[in-house]
Design a protein around this motif. Structure first.
Motif, mmCIF file in Angstrom:
data_model
loop_
_atom_site.group_PDB
_atom_site.id
_atom_site.type_symbol
_atom_site.label_atom_id
_atom_site.label_comp_id
_atom_site.label_asym_id
_atom_site.label_seq_id
_atom_site.Cartn_x
_atom_site.Cartn_y
_atom_site.Cartn_z
ATOM 1 N N PRO A 343 0.811 -1.223 0.000
ATOM 2 C CA PRO A 343 0.000 0.000 0.000
ATOM 3 C C PRO A 343 0.847 1.277 0.000
ATOM 4 N N HIS A 344 0.277 2.375 -0.486
ATOM 5 C CA HIS A 344 0.818 3.688 -0.132
ATOM 6 C C HIS A 344 0.098 4.137 1.141
ATOM 7 N N ALA A 345 0.450 5.306 1.655
ATOM 8 C CA ALA A 345 -0.056 5.715 2.970
ATOM 9 C C ALA A 345 -1.590 5.722 3.007
ATOM 10 N N LEU A 385 5.379 -0.372 2.720
ATOM 11 C CA LEU A 385 4.698 0.933 2.651
ATOM 12 C C LEU A 385 5.479 1.838 1.708
ATOM 13 N N LYS A 386 4.804 2.273 0.625
ATOM 14 C CA LYS A 386 5.459 3.116 -0.374
ATOM 15 C C LYS A 386 5.537 4.565 0.091
ATOM 16 N N GLY A 387 6.531 5.259 -0.404
ATOM 17 C CA GLY A 387 6.696 6.677 -0.095
ATOM 18 C C GLY A 387 8.089 7.078 -0.524
ATOM 19 N N ALA A 388 8.509 8.292 -0.189
ATOM 20 C CA ALA A 388 9.853 8.739 -0.568
ATOM 21 C C ALA A 388 10.884 7.776 0.012
ATOM 22 N N THR A 389 10.678 7.362 1.257
ATOM 23 C CA THR A 389 11.413 6.231 1.815
ATOM 24 C C THR A 389 10.420 5.086 1.913
ATOM 25 N N THR A 390 10.806 3.933 1.394
ATOM 26 C CA THR A 390 9.921 2.767 1.458
ATOM 27 C C THR A 390 10.277 1.954 2.692
ATOM 28 N N VAL A 391 9.246 1.585 3.460
ATOM 29 C CA VAL A 391 9.461 0.824 4.686
ATOM 30 C C VAL A 391 8.870 -0.572 4.503
ATOM 31 N N GLU A 404 16.248 5.150 -2.144
ATOM 32 C CA GLU A 404 16.928 5.503 -3.397
ATOM 33 C C GLU A 404 16.066 6.372 -4.303
ATOM 34 N N ALA A 405 14.751 6.427 -4.013
ATOM 35 C CA ALA A 405 13.797 6.994 -4.969
ATOM 36 C C ALA A 405 13.962 8.495 -5.167
ATOM 37 N N THR A 406 13.448 8.958 -6.297
ATOM 38 C CA THR A 406 13.347 10.388 -6.577
ATOM 39 C C THR A 406 11.864 10.765 -6.547
ATOM 40 N N PRO A 407 11.568 11.997 -6.135
ATOM 41 C CA PRO A 407 10.148 12.411 -6.133
ATOM 42 C C PRO A 407 9.503 12.328 -7.521
ATOM 43 N N TRP A 408 10.306 12.271 -8.592
ATOM 44 C CA TRP A 408 9.718 12.121 -9.932
ATOM 45 C C TRP A 408 8.989 10.793 -10.070
ATOM 46 N N LEU A 409 9.275 9.859 -9.152
ATOM 47 C CA LEU A 409 8.576 8.568 -9.189
ATOM 48 C C LEU A 409 7.119 8.690 -8.744
ATOM 49 N N ALA A 410 6.778 9.801 -8.140
ATOM 50 C CA ALA A 410 5.385 9.998 -7.732
ATOM 51 C C ALA A 410 4.563 10.317 -8.976
ATOM 52 N N THR A 411 4.327 9.287 -9.786
ATOM 53 C CA THR A 411 3.573 9.457 -11.024
ATOM 54 C C THR A 411 2.680 8.228 -11.203
ATOM 55 N N ALA A 412 1.517 8.423 -11.799
ATOM 56 C CA ALA A 412 0.539 7.334 -11.891
ATOM 57 C C ALA A 412 1.146 6.115 -12.575
ATOM 58 N N GLY A 413 0.981 4.965 -11.961
ATOM 59 C CA GLY A 413 1.461 3.714 -12.551
ATOM 60 C C GLY A 413 2.825 3.274 -12.058
ATOM 61 N N SER A 414 3.493 4.165 -11.350
ATOM 62 C CA SER A 414 4.816 3.839 -10.826
ATOM 63 C C SER A 414 4.740 2.661 -9.850
ATOM 64 N N GLY A 415 3.688 2.658 -9.041
ATOM 65 C CA GLY A 415 3.513 1.574 -8.069
ATOM 66 C C GLY A 415 3.200 0.244 -8.747
ATOM 67 N N ASP A 416 2.529 0.272 -9.911
ATOM 68 C CA ASP A 416 2.236 -0.968 -10.633
ATOM 69 C C ASP A 416 3.546 -1.623 -11.070
ATOM 70 N N THR A 417 4.472 -0.804 -11.525
ATOM 71 C CA THR A 417 5.777 -1.312 -11.968
ATOM 72 C C THR A 417 6.517 -1.946 -10.793
ATOM 73 N N VAL A 442 15.758 -1.121 -6.335
ATOM 74 C CA VAL A 442 16.032 -1.071 -7.784
ATOM 75 C C VAL A 442 14.986 -0.216 -8.500
ATOM 76 N N HIS A 443 13.745 -0.261 -8.045
ATOM 77 C CA HIS A 443 12.700 0.615 -8.596
ATOM 78 C C HIS A 443 13.121 2.078 -8.407
ATOM 79 N N GLY A 444 13.601 2.413 -7.213
ATOM 80 C CA GLY A 444 14.050 3.779 -6.943
ATOM 81 C C GLY A 444 15.221 4.170 -7.845
HETATM 82 N N1 LIG Z 1 7.869 11.824 -2.995
HETATM 83 C C1 LIG Z 1 8.349 10.662 -3.430
HETATM 84 N N2 LIG Z 1 9.672 10.489 -3.518
HETATM 85 C C2 LIG Z 1 10.163 9.328 -3.971
HETATM 86 N N3 LIG Z 1 9.412 8.273 -4.344
HETATM 87 C C3 LIG Z 1 8.096 8.379 -4.278
HETATM 88 C C4 LIG Z 1 7.494 9.566 -3.807
HETATM 89 N N4 LIG Z 1 6.162 9.387 -3.851
HETATM 90 C C5 LIG Z 1 5.946 8.137 -4.319
HETATM 91 N N5 LIG Z 1 7.111 7.527 -4.577
HETATM 92 C C6 LIG Z 1 7.264 6.152 -5.092
HETATM 93 O O1 LIG Z 1 6.527 6.041 -6.309
HETATM 94 C C7 LIG Z 1 5.698 4.877 -6.315
HETATM 95 C C8 LIG Z 1 4.248 5.330 -6.322
HETATM 96 O O2 LIG Z 1 3.398 4.264 -6.126
HETATM 97 P P1 LIG Z 1 1.816 4.435 -6.029
HETATM 98 O O3 LIG Z 1 1.478 5.515 -5.081
HETATM 99 O O4 LIG Z 1 1.254 3.104 -5.779
HETATM 100 O O5 LIG Z 1 1.451 4.919 -7.483
HETATM 101 P P2 LIG Z 1 0.398 4.285 -8.501
HETATM 102 O O6 LIG Z 1 -0.734 3.744 -7.704
HETATM 103 O O7 LIG Z 1 -0.012 5.412 -9.369
HETATM 104 O O8 LIG Z 1 1.121 3.244 -9.269
HETATM 105 C C9 LIG Z 1 6.120 4.081 -5.098
HETATM 106 O O9 LIG Z 1 7.149 3.188 -5.432
HETATM 107 C C10 LIG Z 1 6.665 5.145 -4.139
HETATM 108 O O10 LIG Z 1 7.596 4.619 -3.251
#
Ligand SMILES: Nc1ncnc2c1ncn2[C@@H]1O[C@H](COP(=O)(O)OP(=O)(O)O)[C@@H](O)[C@H]1O
Ligand SMILES: NC(=O)C1=CN([C@@H]2O[C@H](COP(=O)(O)OP(=O)(O)OC[C@H]3O[C@@H](n4cnc5c(N)ncnc54)[C@H](O)[C@@H]3O)[C@@H](O)[C@H]2O)[C@@H](O)CC1
Ligand SMILES: [K+]
Length: 474
Positions: A343-345, A385-391, A404-417, A442-444
């Protein structure tokens, strides 16, 4: 692998040394380590200015002795005594080499001005002995110093919980945290991690137990990422079954499968209506009729009764399974550690609320470790738990955090990958919590590579995964 420990574990490990009368020795090691880190940040010691924020305990003591070392090297050092008490021998040591002293209650304005004009501010207010966050005048001063570019934290940013990374009140963002004996878990956990800056560890030769938290590095990934041997074939590498996508959301399935293929799996069997690339075996048979080593269910399945039924059947199949997105609402009462929830938060808050623990997204964001642990307790699953830091928390008590992630990963579909990548690792036989941490890392990294500092679409992430892996594995 970075290993991190709770404050309690570090204090317990220090105890035998303290009992043996080595407290002064430990403090001297800590102070030298801190002073050296500060000296590294200064162009030159002579003519530079440092201000030390001094709390009432040994954290303030460490910082005062570091100030003594700095003053001996020609740095102009001032101490701001933040509380009614302070480490007296430490203060005497600093004063003996000409250190100036302010008392917060009397010299607030001067203290604030001195700190703003200093090259370095050493945050030595609270360490592992803190109970709660900063309050009163100390909290006010710290709030007024927000944005200071030269803060170095002594052991941990004051007000950050050493075990959980929670913050209760203002915390001064550090460029560097010089931590003693062991990395405190809170330095690697959201939301506090953001305040820690670069982390430097001063070794105190402590006898430490099993870590409370781990962070994988490139060497771990290279060691644990599955790679095919000469005798492998597609079935021995692992077959992944995917239930994802619907007429309304076909893209989620394509991204998830793209993630799985990019991470490296022997074969993907897909159940659903989305168009698939030629390497994927698509079908419509019953879940039990599919010979797979693991399942991924959930991306894009919400509101499609057939896909939901399949998801439920896969979750209860007894095989390792990644449960993402829409399938999180289908979870049976109890599952095992080979079930990984992603899940995300917001989704975590909804899951907990369904289990009778009313939770908001903001609660999860404030105390991510606590609520992730609660979800593990209530479901029996491993939870990422997804987020800038994944726990990642597993029922065995293992905790990982990856950043490792960048905030650019906060885009629709990123979590599916991400879900696809993680499921590929499960199908290859990697243990669930380790797989979750590896996939997040590795995703990050793939997100960073694909982004190059600019925007990315989710499909770019899978495109970058093989490049990250070939660099890692070659
Ligand atoms: N601010 C952020 N900085 C870095 N990584 C982020 C940030 N926000 C989201 N992510 C990462 O991007 C992905 C987003 O997943 P999710 O919220 O499920 O998107 P979606 O449902 O659109 O696929 C997760 O891997 C998360 O860890
Ligand atoms: N024990 C040791 O010998 C070693 C300790 N080390 C240092 O010692 C630190 C721990 O020292 P202490 O146990 O003295 O604890 P701290 O220095 O972290 O703080 C405890 C003091 O702060 C007060 N306090 C607690 N919570 C407060 C709050 N919310 N607001 C205001 N005041 C508060 C307490 O009354 C107590 O006086 C470590 O973080 C580390 O910096 C290191 O020197 C390594 C060796
Ligand atoms: K501190």
């Amino acid at each position: 692998m970075l290993a991190a420990y709770s404050g309690t574990a570090v204090r317990a490990a220090e105890k035998s040394l303290l009992d043996a009368g080595l407290g002064g020795h430990l403090m001297a090691l800590a102070a030298y380590g801190l002073a050296n880190a500060v000296l590294h940040r200064l162009d030159q010691a002579y003519g530079s200015r440092a201000v030390i924020l001094v709390g009432s305990g040994n954290n303030g003591g460490d910082a005062l002795y570091a100030g003594e070392v700095l003053a001996r090297r020609g740095v102009a050092v001032s101490a701001v005594l933040m509380a009614e008490r302070w480490h007296e021998p430490g203060l005497a040591a600093l004063q003996s080499v000409g250190g100036r002293v302010f008392r917060l209650v009397e010299d607030r304005v001067e203290a604030l001005a001195a700190a703003w004009s200093a090259d370095v501010v050493i945050d030595g207010i609270l360490g592992t002995g803190a109970r709660g966050g900063l309050r009163g005048l100390a909290a006010e001063l710290v709030a007024q110093l927000r944005g200071h570019p030269g803060v170095v934290a002594c052991d941990l940013p004051s007000g950050l919980h050493p075990d959980t990374g929670e913050t209760d009140g203002p915390v001064l963002d550090a460029v560097e945290t010089v931590t003693f004996g062991a990395i405190k878990a809170g330095l690697l956990l959201p939301p506090g991690e953001a305040a820690a800056g670069e982390i430097s560890l001063i070794d105190l030769d402590l006898d430490l137990p099993r870590p409370d938290l781990q962070r994988l590095d490139q060497l771990d990934l290279a060691e644990f990422w599955p790679r095919p041997g000469a005798t492998d074939h597609k079935y021995s590498r692992g077959v992944l079954g995917v239930v994802a996508g619907s007429a309304q959301y076909p893209g989620a399935a394509q991204l998830a499968v793209g993630g799985a293929l990019a991470a490296g799996v022997g074969m993907v069997r897909y159940l659903g209506p989305a168009p698939m690339p030629p390497e994927v075996v698509a079908g419509a048979s019953a879940i039990a009729a599919n010979r797979v080593q693991a399942w991924l269910v959930g991306p894009g399945v919400a509101d499609d009764p057939v896909q939901e039924q399949r998801s439920y059947a896969a979750i209860t199949s007894g095989l390792p399974v990644v449960v993402d997105a829409g399938a999180l609402a289908l979870l049976p009462e109890a599952v095992g550690a080979d079930t990984v929830l992603t899940p995300h938060a917001g989704e975590l808050a909804a899951l907990l609320s369904r289990r009778g623990q009313r939770t908001e997204r903001s609660d999860v964001e404030r105390e991510p470790l606590r609520y992730t642990g609660l979800a593990v307790e209530l479901t029996g699953a491993t939870v990422l738990l997804k987020g800038a830091t994944t726990v990642v928390v597993s029922p065995s008590g293992a905790v990982y955090s990856q950043a490792e992630a960048t905030p650019w990963l906060a885009t629709a579909g990123s979590g599916d990958t991400l879900a696809g990548m993680l499921a590929a690792l499960l199908a290859s036989g990697v243990q669930s919590a380790l797989a979750a941490a590896m996939a997040a890392s590795v995703h990050g990294q793939a997100g960073v590579l694909a982004s190059g500092g600019g925007p990315i679409a989710a499909s770019d992430i899978a495109g970058a995964v093989p490049r990250v892996l070939s660099e890692l594995l070659s």
